[in-house]
Scaffold this motif. Structure first.
Motif, PDB file in Angstrom:
ATOM      1  N   ASP A 143       0.863  -1.166   0.000  1.00 45.27           N
ATOM      2  CA  ASP A 143       0.000   0.000   0.000  1.00 45.27           C
ATOM      3  C   ASP A 143       0.911   1.231   0.000  1.00 45.27           C
ATOM      4  O   ASP A 143       1.666   1.452   0.938  1.00 45.27           O
ATOM      5  CB  ASP A 143      -0.874  -0.045   1.270  1.00 45.27           C
ATOM      6  CG  ASP A 143      -1.707   1.206   1.426  1.00 45.27           C
ATOM      7  OD1 ASP A 143      -2.349   1.589   0.443  1.00 45.27           O
ATOM      8  OD2 ASP A 143      -1.701   1.803   2.505  1.00 45.27           O
ATOM      9  N   GLU A 144       0.837   2.019  -1.084  1.00 47.64           N
ATOM     10  CA  GLU A 144       1.773   3.150  -1.243  1.00 47.64           C
ATOM     11  C   GLU A 144       1.662   4.158  -0.087  1.00 47.64           C
ATOM     12  O   GLU A 144       2.679   4.661   0.418  1.00 47.64           O
ATOM     13  CB  GLU A 144       1.540   3.849  -2.595  1.00 47.64           C
ATOM     14  CG  GLU A 144       2.548   4.954  -2.818  1.00 47.64           C
ATOM     15  CD  GLU A 144       2.526   5.535  -4.234  1.00 47.64           C
ATOM     16  OE1 GLU A 144       1.863   4.966  -5.127  1.00 47.64           O
ATOM     17  OE2 GLU A 144       3.195   6.568  -4.421  1.00 47.64           O
ATOM     18  N   GLY A 145       0.431   4.430   0.352  1.00 50.03           N
ATOM     19  CA  GLY A 145       0.218   5.387   1.444  1.00 50.03           C
ATOM     20  C   GLY A 145       0.932   4.937   2.718  1.00 50.03           C
ATOM     21  O   GLY A 145       1.516   5.755   3.447  1.00 50.03           O
ATOM     22  N   GLU A 146       0.870   3.635   2.979  1.00 53.53           N
ATOM     23  CA  GLU A 146       1.507   3.089   4.176  1.00 53.53           C
ATOM     24  C   GLU A 146       3.029   3.273   4.115  1.00 53.53           C
ATOM     25  O   GLU A 146       3.673   3.612   5.098  1.00 53.53           O
ATOM     26  CB  GLU A 146       1.154   1.601   4.265  1.00 53.53           C
ATOM     27  CG  GLU A 146       1.316   1.018   5.629  1.00 53.53           C
ATOM     28  CD  GLU A 146       0.928  -0.464   5.662  1.00 53.53           C
ATOM     29  OE1 GLU A 146       0.897  -1.119   4.590  1.00 53.53           O
ATOM     30  OE2 GLU A 146       0.683  -0.957   6.769  1.00 53.53           O
ATOM     31  N   PHE A 167      17.851   2.736   1.808  1.00 54.97           N
ATOM     32  CA  PHE A 167      16.601   2.438   1.105  1.00 54.97           C
ATOM     33  C   PHE A 167      15.686   3.661   1.011  1.00 54.97           C
ATOM     34  O   PHE A 167      15.753   4.555   1.833  1.00 54.97           O
ATOM     35  CB  PHE A 167      15.879   1.273   1.796  1.00 54.97           C
ATOM     36  CG  PHE A 167      16.754   0.067   1.934  1.00 54.97           C
ATOM     37  CD1 PHE A 167      17.118  -0.665   0.813  1.00 54.97           C
ATOM     38  CD2 PHE A 167      17.260  -0.306   3.170  1.00 54.97           C
ATOM     39  CE1 PHE A 167      17.962  -1.755   0.919  1.00 54.97           C
ATOM     40  CE2 PHE A 167      18.106  -1.403   3.289  1.00 54.97           C
ATOM     41  CZ  PHE A 167      18.465  -2.127   2.159  1.00 54.97           C
ATOM     42  N   THR A 168      14.827   3.667  -0.027  1.00 47.51           N
ATOM     43  CA  THR A 168      13.886   4.770  -0.229  1.00 47.51           C
ATOM     44  C   THR A 168      12.487   4.209  -0.481  1.00 47.51           C
ATOM     45  O   THR A 168      12.346   3.040  -0.879  1.00 47.51           O
ATOM     46  CB  THR A 168      14.264   5.601  -1.479  1.00 47.51           C
ATOM     47  OG1 THR A 168      14.181   4.722  -2.632  1.00 47.51           O
ATOM     48  CG2 THR A 168      15.668   6.178  -1.382  1.00 47.51           C
ATOM     49  N   ALA A 169      11.473   5.061  -0.271  1.00 46.20           N
ATOM     50  CA  ALA A 169      10.096   4.630  -0.538  1.00 46.20           C
ATOM     51  C   ALA A 169       9.960   4.194  -2.003  1.00 46.20           C
ATOM     52  O   ALA A 169       9.342   3.166  -2.299  1.00 46.20           O
ATOM     53  CB  ALA A 169       9.128   5.761  -0.219  1.00 46.20           C
ATOM     54  N   GLU A 170      10.563   4.959  -2.926  1.00 47.95           N
ATOM     55  CA  GLU A 170      10.468   4.621  -4.362  1.00 47.95           C
ATOM     56  C   GLU A 170      11.092   3.241  -4.620  1.00 47.95           C
ATOM     57  O   GLU A 170      10.535   2.426  -5.346  1.00 47.95           O
ATOM     58  CB  GLU A 170      11.193   5.655  -5.235  1.00 47.95           C
ATOM     59  CG  GLU A 170      10.496   7.005  -5.333  1.00 47.95           C
ATOM     60  CD  GLU A 170      10.501   7.789  -4.025  1.00 47.95           C
ATOM     61  OE1 GLU A 170      11.470   7.643  -3.230  1.00 47.95           O
ATOM     62  OE2 GLU A 170       9.521   8.514  -3.765  1.00 47.95           O
ATOM     63  N   GLY A 171      12.255   3.019  -4.034  1.00 47.42           N
ATOM     64  CA  GLY A 171      12.961   1.745  -4.218  1.00 47.42           C
ATOM     65  C   GLY A 171      12.132   0.579  -3.710  1.00 47.42           C
ATOM     66  O   GLY A 171      12.061  -0.483  -4.345  1.00 47.42           O
ATOM     67  N   ILE A 172      11.474   0.787  -2.570  1.00 45.50           N
ATOM     68  CA  ILE A 172      10.649  -0.285  -1.990  1.00 45.50           C
ATOM     69  C   ILE A 172       9.448  -0.553  -2.900  1.00 45.50           C
ATOM     70  O   ILE A 172       9.122  -1.701  -3.207  1.00 45.50           O
ATOM     71  CB  ILE A 172      10.199   0.105  -0.562  1.00 45.50           C
ATOM     72  CG1 ILE A 172      11.422   0.135   0.367  1.00 45.50           C
ATOM     73  CG2 ILE A 172       9.145  -0.849  -0.044  1.00 45.50           C
ATOM     74  CD1 ILE A 172      11.146   0.695   1.756  1.00 45.50           C
TER      75      ILE A 172
END
Ligand SMILES: [Zn+2]
Length: 408
Positions: A143-146, A167-172
């Protein structure tokens, strides 16, 4: 001679890994992205490279060791993160057994028709944001928001934790783009329950993994003076909760044998000796291996809660926090494992896993299989987590033989 794992090496590896993040109580404290977790990651990378496997890490920090061939990948693994003050076998046993199995296949130069890959998934335990961060990222089920706005179980925003890592949100969120085509995923794990030990059977072959619903609920009534408000005029939120706890548990026990319902956390407000609770917040968790049973429990327990609320002059509110679907393990993998157990002379039994595992997330994209070994006294998520080493040897041999069957 039959192909088997090198048990002294497997044991040495698992003991080495179990010393990383060891705390004063003798437990292992290694949540994902903690300093101990990064030390364990470096250890695993070294082991993968020493085994002459091709090491890679995806954007979610999932670690892999690959023996390249053409075709769809046969993968085996688990996780090396732990709950705070956890044990040394939950997850780690599966990663180290998978590594050992793949090492033996390469040492014996077994001709492979498919690529073989060892996997270790980030944050299976859900210390960061929700359970199964790594395997969900791997399958593109986040879930992107999470990921962008979620809070960790330690109360800090996930993005602040990420800032201290590579690590980054985009990478995850993009990690799934690096996923190879999968033929199958196998996971060895401690049972985390008492059944195998009770039955005296060293191997459990999982045929179903229970799905679960997590809900945050509340009964809302009215606070009042405990000395002056007559019992019949009260709208006591705690009595609603007490009533629901008993009735809902009894309902599941009578109507859905084998399914589970747990109220694991409750808080009364305002929470004082002499004040009638005007609000009772509580968690409601239920699990079943059948989707239709999960739906029935949800419907019937809600009806029960509404009924209790109206009888007691309360309001009932509820919010879904998380849910995972039950998984039926591919019958071809269950029979393959049973055949190999017979060939090895190991007693085995089929089990439903009440606990969640990365395998259930990977089941969205390929056939999965799980091997359970006994947890002594059923204990896990605790420094008291123990196994018999010869059970692990049997489980690892079964993993090895099943991998050979799937990859050759
Ligand atoms: Zn685990």
């Amino acid at each position: 001679m039959a192909l088997t794992v090198n048990m002294p090496r497997l044991k040495k590896d698992l003991e080495e890994l179990g010393r990383i993040g060891r705390d004063e109580q003798g437990g292992v404290n290694r949540p994902s992205f903690s300093p101990a977790d990064f030390e364990a990651r470096a250890w695993l990378r070294k082991k993968i490279e020493e085994a002459c496997l091709c090491y890679r890490q995806d954007g979610a920090g999932n670690q892999f060791g690959r023996a390249e061939r053409s075709g769809r990948t046969v993968m085996a693994g688990s996780h090396i993160d732990t709950v705070p003050n956890g044990g040394m076998f939950d997850g780690a046993a599966g990663v180290v057994a998978a590594l050992e199995a793949v090492r033996r296949i390469l040492e014996e130069k077994i001709p492979l028709a498919r690529p073989l890959e060892v996997a270790s998934f980030t944050d299976e335990e859900g210390n960061l944001v929700g359970d199964f961060l790594g395997s969900r990222a791997f399958m593109g089920l986040l879930d992107e928001g999470e990921i962008r706005n979620g809070k960790t179980s330690f109360g800090i925003p996930f993005r602040d934790v990420l800032k201290r890592t590579e690590f980054t949100a985009e990478g995850i969120l993009d990690a799934h783009k690096q996923r190879p085509d999968l033929e199958a995923y196998l996971e060895l794990h401690i049972e985390q329950g008492p059944v195998l030990e009770d039955e005296g059977v060293p191997i459990g072959i999982v045929e179903k993994i229970a799905g679960k619903h997590y809900r945050q609920c509340a009964f809302i009534g009215e606070s009042g003076h405990a000395g002056t408000t007559p019992l019949e005029l009260r709208r006591d939120a705690f009595l609603g909760l007490a009533d629901l706890a008993l009735k809902a548990t009894q309902y599941v026990a009578v109507n859905h044998y084998g399914s589970m319902l747990t109220i694991g956390k409750a808080a009364l407000h305002p929470g004082s000796f002499s004040v009638i609770p005007g609000r009772a917040d509580f968690t409601l968790e239920f699990r079943s291996a059948l989707p239709e049973t999960l739906a029935a429990i949800e419907k019937d327990v809600f009806a029960l809660a509404e009924d209790i609320a109206s009888t007691r002059g309360l309001a009932f509110v509820s919010r879904l926090v998380d849910k995972t679907a039950p998984v039926i393990i591919a019958p071809r993998i269950v029979s393959l494992m049973e055949e190999e157990c017979r060939a090895l002379g190991y007693p085995s039994m089929r089990l439903t896993s009440g606990a969640g595992h990365d395998a259930q997330i990977l089941a969205a994209g390929c056939d999965v299989g799980m091997i359970f070994i006994p947890s002594l006294d059923g204990i896990s998520h605790s420094p008291g987590e123990r196994i018999h080493w010869d059970d692990l040897e049997k489980g690892a041999n079964l993993l090895l033989r099943t991998l050979v069957r799937l990859a050759t």
